[in-house]
Structure formats: C-alpha cells, structure tokens
Design a protein around this motif. Structure first.
Motif, short mmCIF file in Angstrom:
data_model
loop_
_atom_site.label_atom_id
_atom_site.label_comp_id
_atom_site.label_asym_id
_atom_site.label_seq_id
_atom_site.Cartn_x
_atom_site.Cartn_y
_atom_site.Cartn_z
N SER A 1 1.41 -7.41 -12.31
CA SER A 1 0.48 -7.00 -13.16
C SER A 1 -1.03 -7.76 -12.34
O SER A 1 -0.87 -8.83 -11.81
N GLY A 2 -1.98 -6.89 -12.20
CA GLY A 2 -3.14 -7.57 -11.75
C GLY A 2 -4.33 -6.48 -10.88
O GLY A 2 -4.24 -5.42 -11.58
N LEU A 3 -4.99 -6.69 -10.07
CA LEU A 3 -5.62 -6.09 -9.42
C LEU A 3 -5.24 -4.87 -8.44
O LEU A 3 -4.61 -5.47 -7.56
N TYR A 4 -5.47 -3.71 -8.57
CA TYR A 4 -4.90 -2.84 -7.57
C TYR A 4 -6.36 -1.89 -7.05
O TYR A 4 -7.19 -1.76 -7.99
N LYS A 5 -6.15 -1.59 -6.06
CA LYS A 5 -7.22 -0.60 -5.19
C LYS A 5 -6.76 0.86 -5.16
O LYS A 5 -5.65 0.82 -4.63
N VAL A 6 -7.53 1.78 -5.75
CA VAL A 6 -7.34 3.08 -5.68
C VAL A 6 -8.11 4.07 -4.89
O VAL A 6 -8.99 3.81 -4.99
N ARG A 7 -7.65 4.71 -4.06
CA ARG A 7 -8.44 5.40 -3.06
C ARG A 7 -7.90 6.90 -3.12
O ARG A 7 -6.83 7.35 -3.06
N ILE A 8 -8.73 7.92 -3.42
CA ILE A 8 -8.47 9.60 -3.56
C ILE A 8 -9.44 10.09 -2.68
O ILE A 8 -10.50 10.16 -2.45
N GLN A 9 -8.79 11.09 -1.96
CA GLN A 9 -9.60 11.81 -1.18
C GLN A 9 -9.49 13.38 -1.87
O GLN A 9 -8.34 13.70 -2.11
N LYS B 1 0.91 -1.21 0.00
CA LYS B 1 -0.20 -0.11 0.07
C LYS B 1 0.94 1.25 -0.01
O LYS B 1 1.61 1.33 0.76
N VAL B 2 0.78 2.17 -1.03
CA VAL B 2 1.53 3.34 -1.15
C VAL B 2 0.42 4.48 -0.99
O VAL B 2 -0.51 4.63 -1.91
N ARG B 3 0.88 5.43 -0.18
CA ARG B 3 -0.19 6.61 -0.04
C ARG B 3 0.70 7.99 -0.28
O ARG B 3 1.82 8.04 0.21
N ASP C 1 -6.20 15.95 -1.57
CA ASP C 1 -5.67 15.83 -0.38
C ASP C 1 -4.79 14.64 -0.51
O ASP C 1 -3.51 14.81 0.20
N TRP C 2 -5.09 13.46 -1.10
CA TRP C 2 -4.10 12.05 -0.81
C TRP C 2 -4.69 11.22 -1.85
O TRP C 2 -5.84 11.26 -2.37
#
Length: 822
Positions: free
Chosen positions: A258-266, A203-205, A382-383
């Motif tokens: 390669s594969g599934l990634y989850k991205v979250r953005i505030q 996990k990278v933020r 924000d991130w």
C-alpha cells in the motif's frame, strides 16, 4: 457573539406587553432598586417572567452566580440586544440612555468578574484528541507512511459539532477506539519498517489492445487487411464500468505494498455538439454503472490529439479499480441493457477512430453521425500505466536512523526511543517517562524476539500513548497560557492539521515563538504547501460540506444531477476558499463576487462559458449568471435541500450558523410538518405554506429571524438551478411565481438575493466577526464562550488594519493572544 450564545431562544423578538411594563415601572418607582435589577423589572420581566415566558425564557430564573457562569451566555446576549436597540422592541417604552448605560455597565462588570474567576480556576491539564484526518497527516509527517484511517475497519468516525470534527468535547475515547489505535499503530510501523524486504516499485502498462481486445492480434490482423494504420483504441461509452487496475497486475501483493502510486492515462474524448465533455472516473464499483471515484476528471482532448493525464494516488492494496464513463443522458435515451450488450461484447466491434465507421458493428446502436460527430460523451482510451509503490526521498529521510543497530546497548536504545518520542509527543521527554516502553523492549528481547521487532513494540507504545493521540496542554501545573512547545503544536494543527516540522520545533526550543519570531513562523507556515490541508479541512468543516449529497436528489425531478456534478459542487467552495486565501483577497468575496472557481461540469450546469483548461479554474461571472460568492453555489443551496424540494428554513439556519455564527434554537416539540399541496387546491409555493406555518404562535418568533435568510434564495431550486417559477407536484393552475423578497430582523427590506447580499455586505464586520469565531473554534478545538469575546475583538481590530483580507485574518488569529491561552 459566539455561537454558544445563540442557543438562547428568540429572546427579544417578541414584544414586551405594555401593561406589564407599566406595572413593573410603577413597582420600581415605589421600591427603588439597583440599576441592574431595576432595568430587568421595568423592561424585561413582564414578558420573560412568571406571567409570560416568551421565547421559553425566564429572566427571573437565570443564575446570578457569574463565577459559575451557567447562564453567562444569556446575559451576554442581553448586552448585545440592548446595545443594538433590538430590546426593548421599538413599539414599547424605551429606556433612557442613562438607564441603558447603567444597566450595561453593571452587567458587563459582573460578566468580567465571573470570567476572571473562571480563568483562575482553570484545571491543570486539558486533552484534545486528534481527528482521523490529523492522525493520518501526523503519522505521515512523523514516519513518511501513508495510512487511510477512514478505510472500513480502521479508526472510528469523528463526531461532528455543527460541521467541526476536531472539538475536544466531542472526540471521546471508547474501548473500541483503543483497540483500533493499537491496530493502526501496528500497521503504520509495519509499513515503515517491514519485517520482509519489499520489492522495488513496478511499472505496469496496459494498452487498449490488452484491456479491450485480449491482446488484439485478431483485430490488428483485420486492420491490416483494411490497410488501416491507426492503433487500436478502447471506446468507453457512457455507462461503461470496466477494470482499470487488477489486483494481480503487481504480482504477489500485500499490505506492505500500500502506498503512493502514479497513474498515467493517454486518452481523448468524443463530445456531442452542445453536450458535456467526456468524463472518466476511476474507483471502486458501487453499482452497475456507478463507481466511487478516487480519480475524477474531464477529458477535453480531441480524438486526433490525445493527452496524457497523470495523477498521484494513495492506494490501500490489494485493490481492484474500475473505469466509469459518466454522462447524464445515456440510459434515458437508449434502452440500457441492449445498448451495453451490443457494444460491450468481445469482438463486437473494432475501434480506432470515429472516421473508421466501417469497423463498427452494423448491428450496434449508432455512436456517431454521418459526419463523425459523437452522439454521446465518450472516452477513447489508448493506454493506462500504473507505477508503484513509490517513496519520495523526503519520506525515506523521516525514517533514517530511527531504528537502533541490532547490537545497540540498552543506553543507545533508550536514546533512540527518546528522540522518537520527543517528535511523536511534540515536546521534550525524559527517560523516566519511557520506562514502561523500554521494559517492553527488554521483555520481547528476553523472549527471543529480534531487536528490530522488539523495538517496534516499544515504538507502538509511544504511538498509542495519550501524548501522541492527544494534544496535551497545561501539564504539570495549571497555567493561563501555553508554553512554546504547546503553542507550536497548536499552530501546526491549526494551519497544517499535523505535527510541527523541524523548523517549528527549533523555534519552540529556542523560545522564538514571540513577537517577530512568531510572525516569521506564521508567515512561513501560511506559504508552506501543507497550508492546503488547512484550506481543505477548514473550508469543508466551516461550510458543513459533509452534507452535500446527504439527501440524493430525485432522478425524475432532477435528471441532470449526477455523481460528478455532486463531486464538483462539493469542490467548488473549497477551491474558491483556496483562491481567496492564496491571493489574500478581501473577505467581501465570500458574500459576493464576479467570479467563481469552476470546472467544465459546473460551467455546463451554471450555463457559463467552458474553461479552456482541465480542472478547476477562475471563471468570470456576469449579473445575468445569478452567481457570485459562497451563497449562490450549488453546494450551499443543495446541502440544505431534501432531494425533492428546496427548504427555505434549513437554508436560513445554515446561513445563520455559517455566515453569522448564530445557531437558532431547535423547533418546539410536536410542530406539524408542512403538508403537500392538495390535488384539488390551487398550487401554492413553499413560501405561502410557511406564511401559514408562522401563524402558529410557537413558531412565529423564531421564523421571523430565520425565514428571511432562507427565502432570499427562492430563485434557486433544490440543486441550485436558477428558476423564476416554483414547480409543485400537485395542485391546480399555473406554477407559482417565485418571491425572494423579505425583511431583515432590523427592518431593512430586500427584493431578491442580490439586494440581500448587499445588506450582508453593509454589515461585513458582523460576517468577519463570525468568520473569526469559526477560525478560533477550529484552532482552539473547543466551543467559544463569552469569556473569549475581548480576544475576538482584539483579533478584529488587528485584521481591520489590512482591510479584512483573508490570509491576514487567518494570520491575526494565529498570532493572537487567544491562540496562546489555554
């Protein structure tokens, strides 16, 4: 009738010459003939014979060998034209009912006898290659591996036929295909069973301080001096293209990651009064201010209440992705380079909130007014957080116990490969069929290869076999219907665009795909999440949505058209189809409705109230909105345009193909194009020019049927905007008033698109019949023929019991006898 039948030129539009008809009738009186030939001589040959050849058709030269069936589609069209009263034309001598009955009966008997002969001569085996999308879904459902066959260098693009990309006759196999399939199988197996241990998901933020301010120490110190407690934020102004995912964020990356990634953005958005919501695109940079998005979303959260947006994304690593903030009015209102440089320079400004105006660089262009209102649609970030690669428990379960132990005996290895081949080939497999693959395993082991690596070579052979790459129907002997294993595959590739699951395999094994057992399985499949693949794939192919954006609109003529609008237009009919199917709504909704599925961008474009939530949702329509159904959507209207102007003829052809399943004949050779309006002449509408075009005798017959279908939508310009006057680039005088009136081939008239839709609704069974044909073409993976007509009628009768509701129509097709026939 089926689509193939309408390659027939505009056969019976042209009037039969009365003198020729009288001459033919006199000949028939002196030499009595069998009713079939007598009818043709009396009412047809005079205009479609040696003396005249209207519509480029010689009826006297049509093949009478109905067993071969070379011209059966022409004869079947003749039955429809005579039964509907379109032939002979009203102004010509009409046959008596007894003559019509005798002719239809004789011709129908010949067609059916020929059909029976062709069915009896059906070959022993048929092959239908998987499309790229089906290959992608199948390797995922088989091995839990994510693979993108459309990535450059992977599988060849599928050949389309009227939008459909899965027809067996079109999907050939060339040497380049074979090579790519071997490489694809190798890559898929490498991802399923990597030779080296893969790292755990990471996990990278990255915060706004990391992305915009290099950590933000100096900027934070400045905030402290001002006594400002708000966090640093990244102001992404319109036209910004900045890094969203660096390829080194996850360390040493490679294909196995390669594969599934989850991205979250505030993030939150600043929106100008009366302007568009802020929109963020994440994808690959394609230009200075453009990104080919893999994620596109509007940001409607206000800046004092930021929202966390979360998405799942399939990524081919290593990947570098960028942010792009989209707004249609940015560069036009500011001199682009100076605007970007002033705000884009490192340290050029510090941003926390629009109320903190003292932080903005006074030399930069103004972004907010004195009340804090945004002047542009702007994203406040924000991130952003990336997590992956992720594997679901279901994906892991698919690969469990697929590899034999390193010390497995040859018998155990054979058992493992047999179980894998039966799932991959979607049928029972005997060990003799696997001899060559087991031999390759032994050869690799004898050469010193590790057991797992040697076994992967055998699995690669299974995945490059015709039994995997094709749907193979009919082996080992010729038969009229599918067996249960073949039916299971036909159903799963129809409704899920992939292989059967364990439950469907079990039904095939037990012989339960009949009667109530079949109904139960089809019902389960229609409610399974994988039905979304059918929704996405069928609607896209049926409506020919690949053509949206094929001719990008001229920016000077249509300045409010952008990539996000194009993406939204392409998604609208798909989301509309999803709502129609899931809610099992009546088919009439495709032709007209008082609602649509829209997001904020489409609502802005259509002038509708903005939805309260993000993404697509159901939006109510009023008559004054001039929308409703598929035919008034921006995608339908735009895909038939050329980027500068609407094209009524192309709109008519599209409607004829998609709504009526009738493909008009191609235009004659050397027909001159419609010329632009001369600068010194009065402005003329495209309709006026088409009227002159139809004076050409070679064009008149076909245009009489095609043009009304397209002219009904003249109130909509090249990108689907409503208008009352047609803009013309050259000419003198006022812009011509749009005239959307017309006359249907059967003589009924309409004054505008609303009345035209009412005429289509009055003939709803023709539309349902055409829709069923499209479904069957998609499901059977072949062009329909006159031989299928009785089965289509049976499906119609079954669907009518539920008032032609969409899901019930699909169910009727899936359970039909036609779906079981080879």
């Amino acid at each position: 009738m089926t689509r193939f039948a309408f390659s027939l030129p505009a056969l019976f539009i042209a009037s039969l010459g009365s003198a020729g008809a009288v001459h033919a009738a006199a000949s028939a009186a002196t030499a009595p003939a069998e009713p079939f030939d007598a009818f043709l001589k009396t009412y047809c040959i005079s205009c479609h014979g040696p003396d005249k050849e209207k519509g480029d058709l010689r009826i006297d030269q049509l093949s009478r060998d109905f067993k071969v069936g070379a011209d059966t589609h022409h004869w079947a069209e003749m039955i429809e034209q005579v039964n509907s009263g379109e032939m002979p034309p009203k102004k010509e001598k009409q046959p008596a009912q007894a003559e019509i009955a005798a002719f239809i009966s004789s011709l129908d008997t010949r067609i059916k006898d020929g059909r029976a002969a062709r069915m009896a001569a059906r070959p022993a085996v048929a092959h239908y290659r998987l499309s790229r999308k089906e290959y992608q879904n199948t390797v995922y459902d088989l091995l839990g591996v994510r693979y993108d066959p459309a990535k450059p260098g992977e599988l060849n693009e599928d050949t389309r036929w009227h939008g459909f990309e899965r027809l067996g006759s079109e999907l050939s196999l060339s040497p380049s295909h074979v090579d790519r399939y071997y490489r694809a199988a190798e890559l898929v197996l490498e991802r399923a069973f990597p030779a080296a241990a893969t790292s755990e998901a990471r996990k990278v933020r990255k915060t706004a301080a990391d992305l915009r301010y290099n950590g933000g120490k100096d900027q934070q110190a400045a905030l402290d001096r001002f006594g400002i407690k708000r966090p640093l934020r990244y102001l992404l102004f319109p036209g910004t293209v900045q890094n969203a995912l660096s390829n080194n964020w996850f360390g040493n990356v490679g294909p196995q990651h390669s594969g599934l990634y989850k991205v979250r953005i505030q993030a939150s958005g600043v929106r100008p009064i009366g302007g568009q919501p802020a929109h963020l695109s994440i994808g690959k940079r394609t230009g200075e201010e453009t990104v080919d998005g893999i994620l596109d979303f509007d940001i409607t959260a206000p800046e004092d209440k930021p929202q966390v947006y979360e998405f799942d994304v399939d990524l081919e690593m290593p990947a570098t992705l960028d942010f792009c903030v989209v707004a249609t009015d940015v560069v036009d209102r500011r001199s682009g380079a100076a605007f970007r440089n002033a705000l884009g320079s490192r340290g050029g400004y510090i941003f926390t909130h629009s109320s903190e105006t003292t932080l903005l660089n006074s030399n930069a262009p103004q972004m907010f007014d004195d009340k804090g209102n945004g002047l542009f649609s702007t994203v406040l970030l924000d991130w952003i957080e990336w997590e992956g690669p992720l594997q679901t428990e279901a994906e892991k379960a698919l690969r469990k116990d697929l590899l034999p132990a390193d010390d497995a005996t040859p018998e155990v290895v054979a058992q493992h490969l047999q179980r894998f081949a039966e799932r991959a080939w979607r049928r029972p497999v005997n060990t003799e069929e696997l001899a060559q693959y087991l031999e390759s395993y032994r050869t690799e082991r004898e050469a010193g290869e590790k057991p797992a690596e040697a076994y992967r070579v055998a699995m690669q052979g299974v995945l490059t076999s015709r039994n995997f790459l094709y749907l193979v129907e009919g082996e080992p002997t010729a038969r009229e219907t599918l067996n249960d294993w073949e039916l299971a595959s036909r159903l799963s590739f129809f409704l899920w665009s992939s292989m059967p699951d364990e439950a469907l395999f079990a039904s095939a094994k037990s012989g339960a795909l009949k009667g109530e057992g079949l109904r139960k399985e089809v019902g389960r499949m229609l409610t399974d999440g994988r039905i979304n693949r059918f929704i996405d794939d069928f609607s896209r192919q049926w409506l020919q949505l690949h053509r949206v954006g094929m001719f990008p609109p001229d920016k000077k003529l249509y300045p409010n058209y952008d990539r996000w609008l194009e993406v939204s237009m392409r998604d609208e009919p798909v989301e509309f189809f999803r709502e129609m199917l899931v809610k099992n709504l009546p088919m009439d909704g495709f032709l007209d409705s008082n609602w649509t599925m829209a997001n904020a961008r489409l609502c802005d474009f259509y002038g509708l109230p903005e939805p309260k939530k993000d993404g697509f949702q159901r939006v109510s329509l009023k008559p004054e909105d001039h929308r409703g159904g598929l035919l008034t959507m921006g995608a339908s209207l735009g895909l038939t345009s050329d980027g500068t102007r609407h094209r009524p003829v192309h709109r008519g052809v599209w409607l004829s193909e998609v709504i009526l399943a009738k493909t008009p004949p191609p235009p004659p050779a050397n027909v001159p194009a419609i010329e632009p309006n001369p600068p010194t002449s009065a402005k003329a509408s495209l309709r006026d020019k088409l009227e002159a075009h139809r004076d050409n005798v070679n064009c008149a017959a076909c245009h009489a049927k095609i043009d009304p279908l397209g002219l009904a939508w003249d109130n909509y310009d090249a990108i689907g905007q409503w208008r009352t006057h047609e803009k013309t680039a050259t000419g003198t005088g006022a812009a011509p008033v749009v005239n959307p009136s017309g006359e249907m081939p059967d003589g009924r008239t309409f004054k505008d698109a609303t009345e035209f839709k009412n005429l289509l609704l009055a003939d709803r069974e023709k539309f349902v019949h055409a829709f069923i044909e499209h479904l069957c073409t998609y499901g059977l993976r072949r062009v329909l023929t006159v031989d299928d007509e009785d089965d289509i009628k049976a499906i119609m009768a079954e669907a009518k019991k539920s008032q032609f509701k969409v899901k019930d129509v699909v169910r009727a097709v899936a359970m039909s006898e036609l779906m079981r026939k080879r």
